[in-house]
Motif scaffolding. Structure first.
Motif, PDB file in Angstrom:
ATOM      1  N   LEU A  15     -11.143  -0.394  -5.470  1.00 54.53           N
ATOM      2  CA  LEU A  15      -9.776  -0.811  -5.149  1.00 54.53           C
ATOM      3  C   LEU A  15      -9.564  -0.865  -3.634  1.00 54.53           C
ATOM      4  O   LEU A  15      -9.021  -1.841  -3.111  1.00 54.53           O
ATOM      5  N   MET A  16      -9.999   0.158  -2.924  1.00 52.63           N
ATOM      6  CA  MET A  16      -9.786   0.201  -1.478  1.00 52.63           C
ATOM      7  C   MET A  16     -10.562  -0.903  -0.756  1.00 52.63           C
ATOM      8  O   MET A  16     -10.120  -1.392   0.274  1.00 52.63           O
ATOM      9  N   SER A  17     -11.691  -1.328  -1.316  1.00 50.43           N
ATOM     10  CA  SER A  17     -12.486  -2.373  -0.671  1.00 50.43           C
ATOM     11  C   SER A  17     -11.891  -3.776  -0.868  1.00 50.43           C
ATOM     12  O   SER A  17     -12.272  -4.700  -0.154  1.00 50.43           O
ATOM     13  N   THR A  18     -10.955  -3.921  -1.796  1.00 52.29           N
ATOM     14  CA  THR A  18     -10.379  -5.247  -2.058  1.00 52.29           C
ATOM     15  C   THR A  18      -9.434  -5.708  -0.957  1.00 52.29           C
ATOM     16  O   THR A  18      -9.191  -6.899  -0.819  1.00 52.29           O
ATOM     17  N   ILE A  19      -8.891  -4.776  -0.195  1.00 56.31           N
ATOM     18  CA  ILE A  19      -7.980  -5.102   0.902  1.00 56.31           C
ATOM     19  C   ILE A  19      -8.578  -4.506   2.181  1.00 56.31           C
ATOM     20  O   ILE A  19      -8.278  -3.361   2.538  1.00 56.31           O
ATOM     21  N   PRO A  20      -9.443  -5.261   2.877  1.00 51.64           N
ATOM     22  CA  PRO A  20     -10.144  -4.700   4.040  1.00 51.64           C
ATOM     23  C   PRO A  20      -9.219  -4.154   5.125  1.00 51.64           C
ATOM     24  O   PRO A  20      -9.584  -3.217   5.825  1.00 51.64           O
ATOM     25  N   ASP A  21      -8.035  -4.732   5.279  1.00 51.44           N
ATOM     26  CA  ASP A  21      -7.117  -4.226   6.302  1.00 51.44           C
ATOM     27  C   ASP A  21      -6.064  -3.285   5.702  1.00 51.44           C
ATOM     28  O   ASP A  21      -5.062  -2.982   6.341  1.00 51.44           O
ATOM     29  N   GLY A  22      -6.325  -2.789   4.495  1.00 47.34           N
ATOM     30  CA  GLY A  22      -5.397  -1.869   3.850  1.00 47.34           C
ATOM     31  C   GLY A  22      -5.290  -0.558   4.607  1.00 47.34           C
ATOM     32  O   GLY A  22      -6.258  -0.100   5.222  1.00 47.34           O
ATOM     33  N   THR A  23      -4.109   0.031   4.558  1.00 47.08           N
ATOM     34  CA  THR A  23      -3.885   1.299   5.261  1.00 47.08           C
ATOM     35  C   THR A  23      -3.460   2.430   4.330  1.00 47.08           C
ATOM     36  O   THR A  23      -3.617   3.595   4.675  1.00 47.08           O
ATOM     37  N   HIS A  24      -2.891   2.075   3.154  1.00 41.65           N
ATOM     38  CA  HIS A  24      -2.336   3.092   2.269  1.00 41.65           C
ATOM     39  C   HIS A  24      -2.637   2.796   0.800  1.00 41.65           C
ATOM     40  O   HIS A  24      -2.661   1.629   0.391  1.00 41.65           O
ATOM     41  N   LEU A  25      -2.830   3.873   0.048  1.00 41.51           N
ATOM     42  CA  LEU A  25      -2.870   3.795  -1.402  1.00 41.51           C
ATOM     43  C   LEU A  25      -1.438   3.944  -1.891  1.00 41.51           C
ATOM     44  O   LEU A  25      -0.752   4.900  -1.529  1.00 41.51           O
ATOM     45  N   LEU A  81       0.580   4.838 -14.421  1.00 36.46           N
ATOM     46  CA  LEU A  81       0.485   4.846 -12.969  1.00 36.46           C
ATOM     47  C   LEU A  81      -0.131   3.512 -12.583  1.00 36.46           C
ATOM     48  O   LEU A  81      -1.110   3.082 -13.187  1.00 36.46           O
ATOM     49  N   GLU A  82       0.428   2.858 -11.574  1.00 37.87           N
ATOM     50  CA  GLU A  82      -0.160   1.614 -11.080  1.00 37.87           C
ATOM     51  C   GLU A  82      -0.604   1.856  -9.644  1.00 37.87           C
ATOM     52  O   GLU A  82       0.215   2.181  -8.780  1.00 37.87           O
ATOM     53  N   LEU A  83      -1.892   1.692  -9.387  1.00 38.37           N
ATOM     54  CA  LEU A  83      -2.452   1.903  -8.066  1.00 38.37           C
ATOM     55  C   LEU A  83      -2.688   0.575  -7.382  1.00 38.37           C
ATOM     56  O   LEU A  83      -3.163  -0.379  -8.010  1.00 38.37           O
ATOM     57  N   SER A  84      -2.372   0.512  -6.100  1.00 36.67           N
ATOM     58  CA  SER A  84      -2.647  -0.673  -5.298  1.00 36.67           C
ATOM     59  C   SER A  84      -2.872  -0.222  -3.860  1.00 36.67           C
ATOM     60  O   SER A  84      -2.542   0.891  -3.471  1.00 36.67           O
ATOM     61  N   VAL A  85      -3.433  -1.125  -3.078  1.00 39.54           N
ATOM     62  CA  VAL A  85      -3.648  -0.871  -1.662  1.00 39.54           C
ATOM     63  C   VAL A  85      -2.710  -1.785  -0.893  1.00 39.54           C
ATOM     64  O   VAL A  85      -2.578  -2.971  -1.209  1.00 39.54           O
ATOM     65  N   ILE A  86      -2.035  -1.226   0.097  1.00 39.64           N
ATOM     66  CA  ILE A  86      -1.112  -1.981   0.907  1.00 39.64           C
ATOM     67  C   ILE A  86      -1.474  -1.836   2.382  1.00 39.64           C
ATOM     68  O   ILE A  86      -2.217  -0.913   2.753  1.00 39.64           O
ATOM     69  N   SER A  87      -0.958  -2.739   3.199  1.00 38.47           N
ATOM     70  CA  SER A  87      -1.148  -2.668   4.651  1.00 38.47           C
ATOM     71  C   SER A  87       0.185  -2.413   5.303  1.00 38.47           C
ATOM     72  O   SER A  87       1.152  -3.121   5.040  1.00 38.47           O
ATOM     73  N   ARG A  88       0.216  -1.411   6.140  1.00 38.12           N
ATOM     74  CA  ARG A  88       1.401  -1.115   6.944  1.00 38.12           C
ATOM     75  C   ARG A  88       1.039  -1.303   8.399  1.00 38.12           C
ATOM     76  O   ARG A  88       0.018  -0.807   8.858  1.00 38.12           O
ATOM     77  N   GLY A  89       1.906  -1.991   9.115  1.00 43.58           N
ATOM     78  CA  GLY A  89       1.639  -2.252  10.548  1.00 43.58           C
ATOM     79  C   GLY A  89       1.941  -1.118  11.432  1.00 43.58           C
ATOM     80  O   GLY A  89       2.261  -0.046  11.175  1.00 43.58           O
TER      81      GLY A  89
END
Length: 134
Positions: A107-117, A126-134
């Motif tokens: 999951l974490m590798s799917t969003i290379p610029d991800g910053t948070h679970l 539970l729904e897990l995703s990776v998001i990017s915060r600036g």
């Protein structure tokens, strides 16, 4: 309601669990004997009790404490509303859910610029995703 954890903290908790397991004889399973699934493998625990946090799952040396990383929104040391947030996300009772390290790494590798679970809570899932915060 959702909770977020910095990916750096997620990776650190997983790594600590693995190093503890290598040094002390394997992984712990909070549900052993209570569930048909044996979760004695690399991963982490999502724990709801005094806040909501991720916890390393490697077997610990005598007297050692696991590494934990609190949700940014539900840390008793930094948020006075932690109990209400814990109740609205994790529920009123204490509990633990196992999150498999292999699945988290994918999951974490799917969003290379991800910053948070990001963990979204519903009554049943539970729904897990990776998001990017600036």
């Amino acid at each position: 309601m959702t909770l977020t954890f910095p990916l750096s903290a997620v990776r650190e908790v997983i790594a600590r669990g693995i190093s503890d397991a290598e040094a002390n004889g394997g992984f712990r399973d909070p549900h052993l004997g209570l569930s048909e699934t044996d979760n004695r493998k690399p991963g982490l625990w999502l724990v709801g009790d005094n806040g909501v946090y991720l916890c390393s799952n490697g077997t610990l040396a005598e007297g050692a404490k696991p590494l934990v990383a609190y949700a940014e929104e539900c840390d008793p040391d930094t948020n006075d509303d932690w109990f209400e947030i814990k109740r609205r996300t994790f529920g009123g009772d204490d509990g633990v859910d196992f999150l498999d390290a292999e699945g988290l790494e994918v999951l974490m590798s799917t969003i290379p610029d991800g910053t948070h679970l990001r963990i979204a809570f519903s009554d049943e899932t539970l729904e897990l995703s990776v998001i990017s915060r600036g």
